[in-house]
Design a protein around this motif. Structure first.
Motif, PDB file in Angstrom:
ATOM      1  N   ALA A  92       1.021  -1.007  -0.149  1.00  0.00           N
ATOM      2  CA  ALA A  92      -0.105   0.152  -0.029  1.00  0.00           C
ATOM      3  C   ALA A  92       0.866   1.101  -0.042  1.00  0.00           C
ATOM      4  O   ALA A  92       1.451   1.501   0.790  1.00  0.00           O
ATOM      5  CB  ALA A  92      -0.927  -0.008   1.185  1.00  0.00           C
ATOM      6  N   GLY A  93       0.675   2.266  -1.066  1.00  0.00           N
ATOM      7  CA  GLY A  93       1.323   3.435  -0.914  1.00  0.00           C
ATOM      8  C   GLY A  93       2.458   3.313  -1.811  1.00  0.00           C
ATOM      9  O   GLY A  93       3.288   4.220  -2.021  1.00  0.00           O
ATOM     10  N   GLN A  94       2.737   2.256  -2.653  1.00  0.00           N
ATOM     11  CA  GLN A  94       3.979   1.979  -3.483  1.00  0.00           C
ATOM     12  C   GLN A  94       3.506   2.033  -4.889  1.00  0.00           C
ATOM     13  O   GLN A  94       4.375   1.430  -5.880  1.00  0.00           O
ATOM     14  CB  GLN A  94       4.931   0.882  -3.089  1.00  0.00           C
ATOM     15  N   ILE A  95       2.432   2.308  -5.357  1.00  0.00           N
ATOM     16  CA  ILE A  95       2.218   2.461  -6.843  1.00  0.00           C
ATOM     17  C   ILE A  95       2.696   3.741  -7.423  1.00  0.00           C
ATOM     18  O   ILE A  95       2.401   4.786  -6.847  1.00  0.00           O
ATOM     19  CB  ILE A  95       0.656   2.295  -6.939  1.00  0.00           C
ATOM     20  N   ARG A  96       3.388   3.753  -8.446  1.00  0.00           N
ATOM     21  CA  ARG A  96       4.214   4.986  -8.834  1.00  0.00           C
ATOM     22  C   ARG A  96       3.077   5.735  -9.733  1.00  0.00           C
ATOM     23  O   ARG A  96       2.082   5.393 -10.356  1.00  0.00           O
ATOM     24  CB  ARG A  96       5.150   4.496  -9.803  1.00  0.00           C
ATOM     25  N   VAL A  97       3.245   6.985  -9.603  1.00  0.00           N
ATOM     26  CA  VAL A  97       2.501   7.946 -10.537  1.00  0.00           C
ATOM     27  C   VAL A  97       2.707   7.832 -12.065  1.00  0.00           C
ATOM     28  O   VAL A  97       4.179   7.832 -12.389  1.00  0.00           O
ATOM     29  CB  VAL A  97       3.122   9.480  -9.753  1.00  0.00           C
ATOM     30  N   PRO A  98       1.826   7.444 -12.580  1.00  0.00           N
ATOM     31  CA  PRO A  98       1.990   7.475 -14.276  1.00  0.00           C
ATOM     32  C   PRO A  98       2.708   8.618 -14.716  1.00  0.00           C
ATOM     33  O   PRO A  98       2.171   9.689 -14.367  1.00  0.00           O
ATOM     34  CB  PRO A  98       0.811   6.745 -14.578  1.00  0.00           C
TER      35      PRO A  98
END
Length: 623
Positions: A92-98
């Motif tokens: 959680a919280g580690q999806i990168r900003v595209p």
């Protein structure tokens, strides 16, 4: 290196590379039932291209194609056919900003599940793929991919171990498989929110079946073991037993873990990154040789490194995690996600696979490629000379810890995006809410967020002390998304720390027919629908495939009439050769007919040629 991983099943032969897409492709005659992936960081664009491995392989080998070159029809076909069968679990919280928004991300919303580990001080760090394949009249087959790479486009040296096995008819489990089954069974308990029923049912089925799979070992190995760590009931130290000499390859280090690894035996070798070796005191660690990954082999760094904490902060160079132990004439090899740090073997959720074989095949010297062995890691290494001590930076570390604490609070806030349609039905407003006001110290913090479907210029300040964090609108239907980007900046005197990440909120109040509306928006017009139909019907390696689609003139007039004739011929050919393709056509037609706008996208005269062919297909049953 870039977009590829080194294979451990052939003991790190540096000229033997494997792309993840190829590692996911089904065995001949089999079809994907469910794919489970785990990763620390997640790039949505990398996940977007993953279904290509299951769909486009029927037409063209796209293993080395860049995502920018992928045919839009191929992406849409892969997503419609396979996104619902892919479930990815990430920290959680580690999806990168595209870098830019793709409307196709709408098909990924039910494939991404954010999780947190059982132990609060740890992170969810495994990089595992488990795939279940089926084929009529044949036993179920499983494939396990144990990687050191996240689901991203990072340019780094990594390893991947691929094992395949067949589900046996035995009543009782293989005891050696229980740790793998326990790992899959633990995933639902770490998910934020709830899992959809079909996903939960498949996870339960797979965790049970995995215990009775007979795995095929890579050549030269005689035994294996699975080592999940950080889940209740499982040990966190896989390196018991005899260890005469060890090779440790890890990009991130801690002194406590290194001393523990080197406490038995002698002549140990440590391979890491220059910057990591500089943080540990070499004397007293028990390693007789310290090596760094050659900077000449690291390649160029990415031009937009994401600001992520913990142990994933670099996008280039060494990222593999590998442990090799000599024991008499034998050797053991561990590969997977765990760095040589106290946190990896104390609090994190990690996954390693252990393989056992002869020292001459997979021992320390064999992997390094010395003393007459084939070329190995030594060609990429250089000796490390400790530099002058560097004074620690307590202020910078404190700022990073505060950022990470705020990230974790936001990740655990049960975010909800409430959608409200305007009175005229032309646009929407979106309120990003949390269940309770966040209890955080916001002094010196500048926080903002925005839907990833909008430009960062649309970002709004976060109201951290309120349940309503931010409100956006009016926005178009295409801009509705559960993925929100966050920017956090902490400034103190002359010091500054910043991070950006994406969180997935639950989406409430969005149009019930949203998937159909997304499909309609992507196809745009009848010509787009016709092109997509022809793509779905294309023969493997034949005319009308990925390379031939762009040559068809769909602008109107004679080109459209020719495409219509080609559609009829393609439908008849599919009925004769591959009737299963017509099932996907039927699903597409059904989805388009759910809305008036969708029905208008069907080509002129489509029903007249489709209905008799579909009637004949239904008469064939499962043939």
């Amino acid at each position: 290196s870039a977009d590829s991983e080194e294979r451990v099943d052939h003991v790190l032969q540096l000229d033997d590379r494997q792309v993840l897409l190829r590692a996911l492709q089904p065995p001949w005659g089999h079809h994907l039932h469910r794919a489970i992936g785990t990763t620390f960081t997640l790039d949505l664009l990398a996940l977007l291209v993953t279904p290509l491995s299951f769909a486009v392989s029927e037409w063209v080998d796209t293993g080395d194609k860049k995502i920018q070159d992928a045919d839009p029809c191929a992406l849409l076909a892969g997503l419609r056919g396979y996104a619902r069968r892919i479930s990815v679990f990430c920290q959680a919280g580690q999806i990168r900003v595209p870098r830019r928004y793709e409307q196709l991300y709408g098909y990924l919303e039910d494939s991404v599940f954010e999780v947190s580990p059982p132990y609060r001080e740890g992170v969810f760090h495994p990089k595992v793929w488990v795939l279940r394949f089926t084929s009529p009249g044949r036993p179920v087959r499983y494939r396990l991919g144990c990687l050191t790479r996240n689901l991203t486009f990072d340019r780094s040296w990594d390893t991947v171990l691929v094992m395949e096995g067949e589900l046996t008819g035995r009543k009782y489990a293989y005891s050696v498989n229980h740790p793998l089954g326990d790992f899959v069974a633990a995933l639902p308990r770490m998910v934020h929110g709830s899992l959809p029923g079909p996903v939960r049912e498949d996870l339960d089925l797979m965790q049970d079946e995995l215990r009775r799979v007979s795995w095929e070992l890579p050549d030269g190995f005689e035994g294996y073991a699975f080592w999940p760590t950080g889940i209740p009931g499982r040990r966190t130290w896989p390196f018991g037993g005899r260890r005469d000499r060890m090779l440790v390859v890890s990009p991130f280090l801690s002194e406590g873990c290194l001393r523990r690894l080197a406490e038995n035996g002698s002549g140990h070798v440590l391979v890491s990154r220059f910057e990591s070796l500089e943080t540990v005191a070499p004397e007293g660690l028990g390693f007789s040789r310290l090596c760094a990954f050659s900077q000449a082999a690291e390649g160029e760094p990415d031009d937009e490194e994401a600001a992520v904490p913990e142990e994933e902060c670099s996008l280039a160079g060494l990222h593999a995690k590998l442990y090799v132990a000599d024991a008499g004439w034998n050797a053991r090899v561990w590969t997977g996600s765990a760095n040589a740090t106290d946190r990896a073997f104390g609090a994190n959720v990690e996954f390693l696979v252990e393989l056992r074989g002869r020292k001459t095949h997979c021992g320390v010297d064999a992997v390094l490629g010395i003393d007459g062995h084939r070329p190995g890691l030594t060609a990429l290494l250089e000796e490390f000379t400790p530099p002058a001590p560097v004074e620690p930076d307590p202020t910078g570390k404190d700022l990073e810890q505060r950022l990470e604490g705020l990230r974790r609070v936001l990740a655990a806030a049960s975010l909800e995006a409430v959608v409200t349609e305007s009175a005229d039905g032309q646009d929407y407003s979106v309120a990003l809410e949390c269940q309770h006001p966040l209890d955080v110290d916001s002094a010196d913090v500048t926080a903002s967020c925005w839907p990833i479907s909008l430009q960062e210029s649309a970002a709004l300040p976060l109201a951290l002390s309120s349940r309503l964090l931010a409100g956006f609108g009016p926005v178009s239907f295409e801009a509705l998304t559960p993925f929100f980007a966050f920017s956090l900046v902490i400034a103190r005197a002359d010091r500054r720390a910043a991070t950006r990440f994406v969180l997935k909120a639950s989406l409430r109040g969005a149009p019930a027919d949203r998937q159909e509306l997304i499909l309609r928006s992507l196809l745009r017009d009848r010509n787009g629908t016709l092109r997509f139909l022809l793509f779905l019907l294309a023969d493997e390696g034949g005319e009308g495939g990925l390379s031939g689609m762009g040559a068809i003139d769909l602008a109107g007039g004679a080109g459209s009439r020719m495409a219509g004739v080609s559609l009829f011929e393609s439908l008849v050919r599919a009925l004769d050769r591959t009737p299963g393709k017509l099932d996907e056509i039927a699903r597409l037609v059904e989805d388009l007919r759910k809305t008036p706008g969708g029905r208008e996208l069907l080509p002129d005269g489509f029903d007249e040629i489709w209905e008799p062919i579909w009637s004949a297909r239904r008469g064939l049953g499962d043939e």
